[in-house]
Motif scaffolding. Structure first.
Motif, PDB file in Angstrom:
ATOM      1  N   ARG A 165      -5.609  -6.171  -5.194  1.00 56.28           N
ATOM      2  CA  ARG A 165      -6.755  -5.296  -5.053  1.00 56.28           C
ATOM      3  C   ARG A 165      -6.292  -3.841  -4.924  1.00 56.28           C
ATOM      4  O   ARG A 165      -5.148  -3.569  -4.538  1.00 56.28           O
ATOM      5  CB  ARG A 165      -7.567  -5.686  -3.815  1.00 56.28           C
ATOM      6  CG  ARG A 165      -8.149  -7.093  -3.902  1.00 56.28           C
ATOM      7  CD  ARG A 165      -9.194  -7.192  -5.018  1.00 56.28           C
ATOM      8  NE  ARG A 165      -9.762  -8.525  -5.149  1.00 56.28           N
ATOM      9  CZ  ARG A 165      -9.491  -9.363  -6.151  1.00 56.28           C
ATOM     10  NH1 ARG A 165      -8.634  -8.989  -7.102  1.00 56.28           N
ATOM     11  NH2 ARG A 165     -10.046 -10.544  -6.204  1.00 56.28           N
ATOM     12  N   GLY A 166      -7.191  -2.917  -5.244  1.00 55.36           N
ATOM     13  CA  GLY A 166      -6.857  -1.498  -5.257  1.00 55.36           C
ATOM     14  C   GLY A 166      -6.816  -0.861  -3.888  1.00 55.36           C
ATOM     15  O   GLY A 166      -7.377   0.221  -3.686  1.00 55.36           O
ATOM     16  N   ILE A 167      -6.175  -1.502  -2.934  1.00 59.98           N
ATOM     17  CA  ILE A 167      -5.904  -0.941  -1.603  1.00 59.98           C
ATOM     18  C   ILE A 167      -4.483  -1.341  -1.232  1.00 59.98           C
ATOM     19  O   ILE A 167      -4.130  -2.522  -1.295  1.00 59.98           O
ATOM     20  CB  ILE A 167      -6.871  -1.455  -0.527  1.00 59.98           C
ATOM     21  CG1 ILE A 167      -8.311  -1.081  -0.871  1.00 59.98           C
ATOM     22  CG2 ILE A 167      -6.506  -0.886   0.843  1.00 59.98           C
ATOM     23  CD1 ILE A 167      -9.305  -1.459   0.189  1.00 59.98           C
ATOM     24  N   ALA A 168      -3.653  -0.344  -0.847  1.00 59.59           N
ATOM     25  CA  ALA A 168      -2.265  -0.669  -0.557  1.00 59.59           C
ATOM     26  C   ALA A 168      -1.645   0.335   0.401  1.00 59.59           C
ATOM     27  O   ALA A 168      -1.751   1.543   0.177  1.00 59.59           O
ATOM     28  CB  ALA A 168      -1.450  -0.719  -1.844  1.00 59.59           C
ATOM     29  N   PRO A 169      -0.994  -0.133   1.480  1.00 60.83           N
ATOM     30  CA  PRO A 169      -0.152   0.764   2.284  1.00 60.83           C
ATOM     31  C   PRO A 169       1.174   0.990   1.564  1.00 60.83           C
ATOM     32  O   PRO A 169       1.551   0.226   0.670  1.00 60.83           O
ATOM     33  CB  PRO A 169       0.047  -0.020   3.589  1.00 60.83           C
ATOM     34  CG  PRO A 169      -0.087  -1.454   3.181  1.00 60.83           C
ATOM     35  CD  PRO A 169      -1.067  -1.489   2.049  1.00 60.83           C
ATOM     36  N   TYR A 170       1.875   2.042   1.970  1.00 61.58           N
ATOM     37  CA  TYR A 170       3.148   2.415   1.350  1.00 61.58           C
ATOM     38  C   TYR A 170       4.292   1.765   2.126  1.00 61.58           C
ATOM     39  O   TYR A 170       4.291   1.725   3.364  1.00 61.58           O
ATOM     40  CB  TYR A 170       3.293   3.936   1.377  1.00 61.58           C
ATOM     41  CG  TYR A 170       4.537   4.466   0.701  1.00 61.58           C
ATOM     42  CD1 TYR A 170       4.642   4.468  -0.684  1.00 61.58           C
ATOM     43  CD2 TYR A 170       5.590   4.985   1.455  1.00 61.58           C
ATOM     44  CE1 TYR A 170       5.767   4.984  -1.316  1.00 61.58           C
ATOM     45  CE2 TYR A 170       6.719   5.490   0.831  1.00 61.58           C
ATOM     46  CZ  TYR A 170       6.807   5.491  -0.546  1.00 61.58           C
ATOM     47  OH  TYR A 170       7.917   5.997  -1.163  1.00 61.58           O
ATOM     48  N   VAL A 171       5.278   1.244   1.397  1.00 60.57           N
ATOM     49  CA  VAL A 171       6.444   0.605   2.005  1.00 60.57           C
ATOM     50  C   VAL A 171       7.608   1.589   1.924  1.00 60.57           C
ATOM     51  O   VAL A 171       8.171   1.826   0.847  1.00 60.57           O
ATOM     52  CB  VAL A 171       6.801  -0.714   1.292  1.00 60.57           C
ATOM     53  CG1 VAL A 171       8.004  -1.367   1.990  1.00 60.57           C
ATOM     54  CG2 VAL A 171       5.609  -1.657   1.286  1.00 60.57           C
ATOM     55  N   ASP A 175      10.133   2.247  -1.203  1.00 61.25           N
ATOM     56  CA  ASP A 175       9.259   3.137  -1.975  1.00 61.25           C
ATOM     57  C   ASP A 175       8.315   2.366  -2.903  1.00 61.25           C
ATOM     58  O   ASP A 175       8.176   2.686  -4.086  1.00 61.25           O
ATOM     59  CB  ASP A 175      10.089   4.127  -2.797  1.00 61.25           C
ATOM     60  CG  ASP A 175      10.950   5.017  -1.921  1.00 61.25           C
ATOM     61  OD1 ASP A 175      10.426   5.522  -0.913  1.00 61.25           O
ATOM     62  OD2 ASP A 175      12.147   5.190  -2.235  1.00 61.25           O
ATOM     63  N   SER A 176       7.647   1.350  -2.341  1.00 64.10           N
ATOM     64  CA  SER A 176       6.719   0.548  -3.139  1.00 64.10           C
ATOM     65  C   SER A 176       5.346   0.526  -2.463  1.00 64.10           C
ATOM     66  O   SER A 176       5.167   1.061  -1.370  1.00 64.10           O
ATOM     67  CB  SER A 176       7.245  -0.879  -3.303  1.00 64.10           C
ATOM     68  OG  SER A 176       7.293  -1.533  -2.033  1.00 64.10           O
ATOM     69  N   TRP A 177       4.392  -0.103  -3.131  1.00 65.88           N
ATOM     70  CA  TRP A 177       3.041  -0.267  -2.589  1.00 65.88           C
ATOM     71  C   TRP A 177       2.783  -1.748  -2.347  1.00 65.88           C
ATOM     72  O   TRP A 177       3.032  -2.578  -3.224  1.00 65.88           O
ATOM     73  CB  TRP A 177       1.992   0.292  -3.553  1.00 65.88           C
ATOM     74  CG  TRP A 177       2.132   1.767  -3.800  1.00 65.88           C
ATOM     75  CD1 TRP A 177       2.774   2.378  -4.841  1.00 65.88           C
ATOM     76  CD2 TRP A 177       1.640   2.817  -2.969  1.00 65.88           C
ATOM     77  NE1 TRP A 177       2.714   3.740  -4.715  1.00 65.88           N
ATOM     78  CE2 TRP A 177       2.015   4.048  -3.574  1.00 65.88           C
ATOM     79  CE3 TRP A 177       0.912   2.859  -1.773  1.00 65.88           C
ATOM     80  CZ2 TRP A 177       1.692   5.283  -3.027  1.00 65.88           C
ATOM     81  CZ3 TRP A 177       0.587   4.084  -1.229  1.00 65.88           C
ATOM     82  CH2 TRP A 177       0.969   5.289  -1.847  1.00 65.88           C
ATOM     83  N   GLY A 225      15.814   4.496   0.285  1.00 74.21           N
ATOM     84  CA  GLY A 225      14.694   5.107  -0.411  1.00 74.21           C
ATOM     85  C   GLY A 225      14.585   6.599  -0.144  1.00 74.21           C
ATOM     86  O   GLY A 225      15.538   7.270   0.278  1.00 74.21           O
ATOM     87  N   ASN A 226      13.389   7.121  -0.353  1.00 71.51           N
ATOM     88  CA  ASN A 226      13.138   8.553  -0.183  1.00 71.51           C
ATOM     89  C   ASN A 226      12.729   8.928   1.235  1.00 71.51           C
ATOM     90  O   ASN A 226      12.513  10.100   1.525  1.00 71.51           O
ATOM     91  CB  ASN A 226      12.062   9.010  -1.174  1.00 71.51           C
ATOM     92  CG  ASN A 226      12.530   8.959  -2.606  1.00 71.51           C
ATOM     93  OD1 ASN A 226      13.619   9.406  -2.917  1.00 71.51           O
ATOM     94  ND2 ASN A 226      11.723   8.377  -3.482  1.00 71.51           N
ATOM     95  N   ARG A 227      12.539   7.939   2.103  1.00 78.85           N
ATOM     96  CA  ARG A 227      12.229   8.115   3.528  1.00 78.85           C
ATOM     97  C   ARG A 227      10.831   8.692   3.758  1.00 78.85           C
ATOM     98  O   ARG A 227      10.531   9.196   4.832  1.00 78.85           O
ATOM     99  CB  ARG A 227      13.277   9.005   4.206  1.00 78.85           C
ATOM    100  CG  ARG A 227      14.701   8.474   4.100  1.00 78.85           C
ATOM    101  CD  ARG A 227      15.703   9.474   4.632  1.00 78.85           C
ATOM    102  NE  ARG A 227      15.494   9.724   6.048  1.00 78.85           N
ATOM    103  CZ  ARG A 227      15.993  10.769   6.699  1.00 78.85           C
ATOM    104  NH1 ARG A 227      16.710  11.663   6.045  1.00 78.85           N
ATOM    105  NH2 ARG A 227      15.771  10.929   7.982  1.00 78.85           N
ATOM    106  N   PHE A 228       9.947   8.598   2.775  1.00 75.90           N
ATOM    107  CA  PHE A 228       8.570   9.049   2.971  1.00 75.90           C
ATOM    108  C   PHE A 228       7.793   8.033   3.796  1.00 75.90           C
ATOM    109  O   PHE A 228       8.006   6.830   3.696  1.00 75.90           O
ATOM    110  CB  PHE A 228       7.863   9.239   1.619  1.00 75.90           C
ATOM    111  CG  PHE A 228       8.359  10.424   0.846  1.00 75.90           C
ATOM    112  CD1 PHE A 228       8.194  11.714   1.335  1.00 75.90           C
ATOM    113  CD2 PHE A 228       8.980  10.252  -0.382  1.00 75.90           C
ATOM    114  CE1 PHE A 228       8.643  12.807   0.614  1.00 75.90           C
ATOM    115  CE2 PHE A 228       9.430  11.344  -1.103  1.00 75.90           C
ATOM    116  CZ  PHE A 228       9.274  12.624  -0.604  1.00 75.90           C
ATOM    117  N   ASN A 229       6.861   8.538   4.612  1.00 79.21           N
ATOM    118  CA  ASN A 229       5.892   7.713   5.318  1.00 79.21           C
ATOM    119  C   ASN A 229       4.498   8.190   4.922  1.00 79.21           C
ATOM    120  O   ASN A 229       4.261   9.399   4.815  1.00 79.21           O
ATOM    121  CB  ASN A 229       6.047   7.841   6.836  1.00 79.21           C
ATOM    122  CG  ASN A 229       7.220   7.050   7.383  1.00 79.21           C
ATOM    123  OD1 ASN A 229       7.050   5.993   7.984  1.00 79.21           O
ATOM    124  ND2 ASN A 229       8.435   7.547   7.168  1.00 79.21           N
TER     125      ASN A 229
END
Length: 275
Positions: A165-171, A175-177, A225-229
């Motif tokens: 479904r078109g709802i996803a938290p960021y991992v 760096d994935s959804w 990864g890129n370390r983004f939250n």
């Protein structure tokens, strides 16, 4: 006190009216609060049928009382800029029946600050102007993701995996959804951002209680990864990016936020720094 009631005045037209009580008698006010009058010492009592008039502009009230089955509605700025978004500050919100599914409605761009406590369930509607991807978060506590939520909010399904479904938290770690699935049931986490895609233009709604306490957000300090939250605002009021970065320097080496702006063509990240 101010009573918001719906009735037909003598020689007038039916509609919602504000009545003020000065301690001994009631008098009718000309219009809904518009940000030009000081209401900060008044209580607000909702005793009204369904109506379209909304709280707009900047106003402060003492306590807000929402009677059983009634609703407080806070405006957003419309496309013609003829309505000023509601920026409302109150001391406390009391719902006569706290089990009412919805005692208040807010729209994109509006703000509600509660200095004390709130027992009301509030729905915050976030308008998505296309069927592209947006980044959103729940500004209330208690909303649940499930198949009913997907249907009610016209959430898109995956093209490669129809169960996604078109709802996803960021991992952060890779760096994935992490796309939510059909049949899944989970609560939206406070302070967590989600990528969201509808099948068409419209609102994504979150219903729950207002978070009135200081809140902490778990940040993943990954070496991979890129370390983004992907963080989300846990409140029904705005947060200044500069204030956030100043107060949270320990979690940001660069003191930088990347804010997704879907309004710029196909979308782009806007960089917010302390510089």
């Amino acid at each position: 006190s101010m009573l918001c009631s719906y009735y037909t005045p003598v020689g007038g037209v039916p509609g919602p009216y504000w009545d003020s009580y000065d301690g001994s008698s009631w008098s009718r006010d000309a219009a809904f609060p518009d940000g030009t009058t000081d209401y900060s010492g008044k209580n607000l009592v909702y005793s009204t049928q369904a109506h379209s008039a909304t709280l707009a502009g900047t106003n402060s009230f003492n306590d807000v009382y929402i009677l059983d089955g009634k609703k407080m509605i806070i405006a957003s700025k419309d496309d013609t800029n003829s309505i000023t978004a509601g920026n409302i500050t109150v001391e406390n919100i009391y719902a006569q029946d706290a089990s009412d599914a919805e005692s208040g409605i807010m729209y994109t761009g509006s703000s509600l600050i509660v200095n004390g406590t709130s027992s009301a369930n509030i729905t915050y509607k976030i308008y998505l102007g296309s069927n592209n991807w947006y980044l959103v978060s729940s500004p209330v506590v208690g909303e649940t993701y499930d198949d009913a939520y997907v249907t009610a909010n016209s959430i898109a399904s995956g093209t490669q995996n129809p169960n996604s479904r078109g709802i996803a938290p960021y991992v952060t770690t890779d760096d994935s959804w992490d796309y939510m699935q059909a049949g899944e049931t989970t609560s939206f986490s406070t302070g967590t951002g989600y990528s969201v895609k509808r099948t068409s233009t419209g609102n994504v709604s979150f219903t729950g209680t207002i978070n009135v306490d200081d809140d902490g957000i778990d940040v993943v300090l990954s070496s991979a990864g890129n370390r983004f939250n992907l963080l989300g605002n846990p409140y029904t009021s705005h947060i200044a990016s500069a204030t956030f970065l100043t107060g949270e320097a320990a979690i940001s080496d660069t003191k930088t936020l990347w804010v997704w702006n879907q309004g710029s063509g196909s979308g782009a990240y806007e960089v917010k720094t302390l510089g």
